[in-house]
Design an enzyme around this catalytic site. Sequence first.
Site, PDB file in Angstrom:
ATOM      1  N   HIS A 155       9.534 -19.523 -17.896  1.00 55.43           N
ATOM      2  CA  HIS A 155       9.025 -19.149 -18.201  1.00 55.43           C
ATOM      3  C   HIS A 155       9.071 -18.257 -19.787  1.00 55.43           C
ATOM      4  O   HIS A 155       9.417 -17.533 -19.911  1.00 55.43           O
ATOM      5  CB  HIS A 155       7.279 -19.998 -17.639  1.00 55.43           C
TER       6      HIS A 155
HETATM    7  C1  T46 Z   1       5.045 -12.739 -15.688  1.00 55.85           C
HETATM    8  C2  T46 Z   1       6.995 -12.883 -14.829  1.00 55.85           C
HETATM    9  C3  T46 Z   1       7.550 -11.342 -15.307  1.00 55.85           C
HETATM   10  C4  T46 Z   1      -2.735 -15.337 -10.996  1.00 55.85           C
HETATM   11  O1  T46 Z   1      -3.127 -15.754 -10.213  1.00 55.85           O
HETATM   12  N1  T46 Z   1      -2.665 -14.393 -11.451  1.00 55.85           N
HETATM   13  C5  T46 Z   1      -1.570 -13.907 -11.563  1.00 55.85           C
HETATM   14  O2  T46 Z   1      -2.113 -12.397 -12.720  1.00 55.85           O
HETATM   15  C6  T46 Z   1      -0.160 -13.943 -12.423  1.00 55.85           C
HETATM   16  C7  T46 Z   1       0.472 -12.731 -12.577  1.00 55.85           C
HETATM   17  C8  T46 Z   1       0.062 -14.887 -11.410  1.00 55.85           C
HETATM   18  N2  T46 Z   1      -0.942 -15.852 -10.542  1.00 55.85           N
HETATM   19  C9  T46 Z   1      -0.435 -17.137  -9.732  1.00 55.85           C
HETATM   20  C10 T46 Z   1       0.269 -17.932 -10.650  1.00 55.85           C
HETATM   21  C11 T46 Z   1       1.128 -18.747  -9.976  1.00 55.85           C
HETATM   22  O3  T46 Z   1      -0.161 -19.948  -8.983  1.00 55.85           O
HETATM   23  O4  T46 Z   1       0.562 -16.979  -9.300  1.00 55.85           O
HETATM   24  C12 T46 Z   1       1.614 -17.527  -8.913  1.00 55.85           C
HETATM   25  C13 T46 Z   1       2.724 -17.252  -8.993  1.00 55.85           C
HETATM   26  O5  T46 Z   1       2.859 -17.002 -10.548  1.00 55.85           O
HETATM   27  P1  T46 Z   1       4.611 -16.887 -11.386  1.00 55.85           P
HETATM   28  O6  T46 Z   1       5.202 -18.508 -10.921  1.00 55.85           O
HETATM   29  O7  T46 Z   1       4.087 -17.339 -12.572  1.00 55.85           O
HETATM   30  O8  T46 Z   1       5.270 -15.533 -10.854  1.00 55.85           O
HETATM   31  P2  T46 Z   1       6.773 -15.491 -11.524  1.00 55.85           P
HETATM   32  O9  T46 Z   1       7.071 -14.183 -10.921  1.00 55.85           O
HETATM   33  O10 T46 Z   1       7.080 -16.153 -11.856  1.00 55.85           O
HETATM   34  O11 T46 Z   1       6.040 -14.612 -13.102  1.00 55.85           O
HETATM   35  C14 T46 Z   1       4.906 -13.191 -13.415  1.00 55.85           C
HETATM   36  C15 T46 Z   1       3.984 -13.795 -14.304  1.00 55.85           C
HETATM   37  O12 T46 Z   1       3.605 -15.023 -13.454  1.00 55.85           O
HETATM   38  C16 T46 Z   1       4.584 -13.542 -15.740  1.00 55.85           C
HETATM   39  O13 T46 Z   1       3.459 -13.230 -15.630  1.00 55.85           O
HETATM   40  O14 T46 Z   1       5.857 -12.806 -17.242  1.00 55.85           O
HETATM   41  O15 T46 Z   1       6.229 -12.695 -13.601  1.00 55.85           O
END
Ligand code: T46
Length: 139
Positions: A52
């Site tokens: 993303h």
């Molecule tokens: C990024 C990379 C480096 C929340 O509810 N609150 C939060 O503050 C965050 C960061 C995530 N979430 C939820 C959203 C999704 O349902 O946690 C779940 C997993 O998030 P995501 O799939 O976006 O995780 P990554 O590891 O792909 O990405 C994360 C961060 O979301 C993003 O900001 O830059 O780490």
Amino acid sequence: MKQKNRTIKINTIPTDGSGSLSFFEANRDIPFEIKRIYFISNVPEGKKRGFHAHKTLKQLLFCPYGEIIISLDNGNDKQDILLNDPSIGILIDEPLWREMHWLKESSALCVAASDYYDPNDYIRDYNEYLNYINLEGVK
Ligand code: T46
């Protein structure tokens, strides 16, 4: 356009044979106010996350323990950065497509972010990302 160097040195001081201590301060060591800290752990070795970009969020990524490759793509150029040193951080201050590749399960990826969680700030489709940066002229 080739990407600039996005790594920054995190202040790290040895503490008398008992390890080291690292720190950074908002607006002094990194160019934004920190509104949120989050960290990712227990990721199986070899797994990739991310896929993303953020529209406006600014972030400092760092890995206090372990080994993670951060791949940053600006639509033209891809940059792979190995995070395996607590004194190195990656500053992301523009919309970049990112992927994180866990080389060791015990690794922790920590993020200091400029804003609260907002699902509308995410672009999770690569073609949508390319359209976004072309429209915004952010390349
Ligand atoms: C990024 C990379 C480096 C929340 O509810 N609150 C939060 O503050 C965050 C960061 C995530 N979430 C939820 C959203 C999704 O349902 O946690 C779940 C997993 O998030 P995501 O799939 O976006 O995780 P990554 O590891 O792909 O990405 C994360 C961060 O979301 C993003 O900001 O830059 O780490």
